[in-house]
Design a protein around this motif. Structure first.
Motif, mmCIF file in Angstrom:
data_model
loop_
_atom_site.group_PDB
_atom_site.id
_atom_site.type_symbol
_atom_site.label_atom_id
_atom_site.label_comp_id
_atom_site.label_asym_id
_atom_site.label_seq_id
_atom_site.Cartn_x
_atom_site.Cartn_y
_atom_site.Cartn_z
ATOM 1 N N GLY A 237 0.814 -1.212 0.000
ATOM 2 C CA GLY A 237 0.000 0.000 0.000
ATOM 3 C C GLY A 237 0.843 1.255 0.000
ATOM 4 O O GLY A 237 0.538 2.239 -0.681
ATOM 5 N N GLY A 238 1.940 1.243 0.763
ATOM 6 C CA GLY A 238 2.832 2.388 0.795
ATOM 7 C C GLY A 238 3.494 2.635 -0.539
ATOM 8 O O GLY A 238 3.608 3.783 -1.001
ATOM 9 N N GLN A 239 3.943 1.568 -1.190
ATOM 10 C CA GLN A 239 4.588 1.717 -2.496
ATOM 11 C C GLN A 239 3.592 2.233 -3.530
ATOM 12 O O GLN A 239 3.909 3.111 -4.345
ATOM 13 N N ALA A 240 2.380 1.707 -3.506
ATOM 14 C CA ALA A 240 1.349 2.184 -4.437
ATOM 15 C C ALA A 240 1.002 3.644 -4.169
ATOM 16 O O ALA A 240 0.757 4.423 -5.100
ATOM 17 N N THR A 241 1.013 4.028 -2.888
ATOM 18 C CA THR A 241 0.738 5.420 -2.530
ATOM 19 C C THR A 241 1.785 6.357 -3.120
ATOM 20 O O THR A 241 1.457 7.428 -3.651
ATOM 21 N N LEU A 242 3.057 5.978 -3.043
ATOM 22 C CA LEU A 242 4.119 6.819 -3.603
ATOM 23 C C LEU A 242 3.961 6.982 -5.114
ATOM 24 O O LEU A 242 4.160 8.072 -5.663
ATOM 25 N N ILE A 243 3.589 5.897 -5.782
ATOM 26 C CA ILE A 243 3.360 5.976 -7.228
ATOM 27 C C ILE A 243 2.161 6.862 -7.520
ATOM 28 O O ILE A 243 2.190 7.713 -8.423
ATOM 29 N N ALA A 244 1.090 6.673 -6.748
ATOM 30 C CA ALA A 244 -0.120 7.486 -6.942
ATOM 31 C C ALA A 244 0.161 8.958 -6.706
ATOM 32 O O ALA A 244 -0.365 9.832 -7.436
#
Length: 252
Positions: A237-244
């Motif tokens: 979730g954290g990695q996806a948040t950074l991409i988002a």
């Protein structure tokens, strides 16, 4: 510094809030809470409830609310959650609690929820994978991303996956959770031009069980994807948040 001390003296700022501003973290009997992580990293510190006493979980959650107006807790037990909810009725009666699986988000009226112009698709192979995916779901939702949840489309019946391809291609980033042999992220990554984060789940058994085969399969994927550790929903979730966030910044 003087203004900070005066604010503590007149009661408009608590000692914990002052410590958070000075040091970036707060130390109490339950440990250290990184109050500045969201500003520094773009992702708040999550309180891992697993392995902590009920008292530690409550204290850390209250510290998070006092210093950042929100708290994110992962792998919380029913007993820990009940005690937390009861304690917050007294210490933070206006706080809102949202629970999804074993992940909890708490925030006060002073918290200003962020918004991101980006969609995170969260996909599970089967119902057994949903608990780990819930952790990633709450992290991304807390960051303000739009969540498109697609459950139970494992490759044992490939038509279930193919039926959702157009929908998956609309997401800006995908988290794909799967146990057993972990094939779903590889298949999805071969069908979309979206960044895919493979989330192996310890739902398999026998040889290669406990997520080992799923992790190995994703690491050996011949399609391009990134992979987090077994059951690491928060990290995904954290990695996806950074991409988002990067996508949101580019659009705005």
């Amino acid at each position: 510094m003087r203004e900070l001390l005066e604010a503590v003296a007149d009661g408009s700022l608590s000692p914990a809030q002052a410590q958070a501003q000075l040091q970036g973290y707060v130390t109490d009997d339950a440990g250290r809470f990184d109050a500045a992580r969201h500003d520094r990293r773009g992702i708040p510190e999550a309180i891992l409830a697993e392995g902590k006493s009920v008292e530690q979980v409550v204290t850390l959650a209250e510290t998070a609310l006092e210093t950042t107006d929100r708290a994110l807790l992962t792998r919380i037990s029913d007993r820990q959650y009940r005690t937390l909810a009861s304690s917050l009725e007294e210490s933070a009666p206006d706080a809102t609690l949202e629970r999804r699986g074993s992940t909890v988000r708490v925030y006060t009226p002073a918290h200003e929820p962020p918004t991101l112009e980006a969609t995170v698709g969260i996909v599970t192979a089967g119902a057994v994978d949903e608990g780990v995916a819930d952790e990633a779901h709450v992290v991304c939702a807390d960051a303000g991303a739009t969540i498109d949840r697609v459950d139970d489309i494992g490759v044992a019946a490939l038509d279930r996956t193919l039926d959702q391809v157009d929908r998956l291609r609309e997401a800006d980033v995908l988290i794909v959770a799967a146990g057993r042999e972990g094939a779903l992220p590889t298949v999805v990554a071969g069908l979309v031009d979206t960044p895919v984060i493979g989330l192996p789940v310890s739902s398999g058994y026998g040889h290669g069980g406990d997520g080992e085969a799923a992790l190995a399969g994703m690491l050996q994927s011949c399609t391009v994807l990134s992979v987090v550790n077994v059951d690491a929903g928060f990290v995904a979730g954290g990695q996806a948040t950074l991409i988002a966030r990067a996508i949101d910044a580019a659009r705005n």
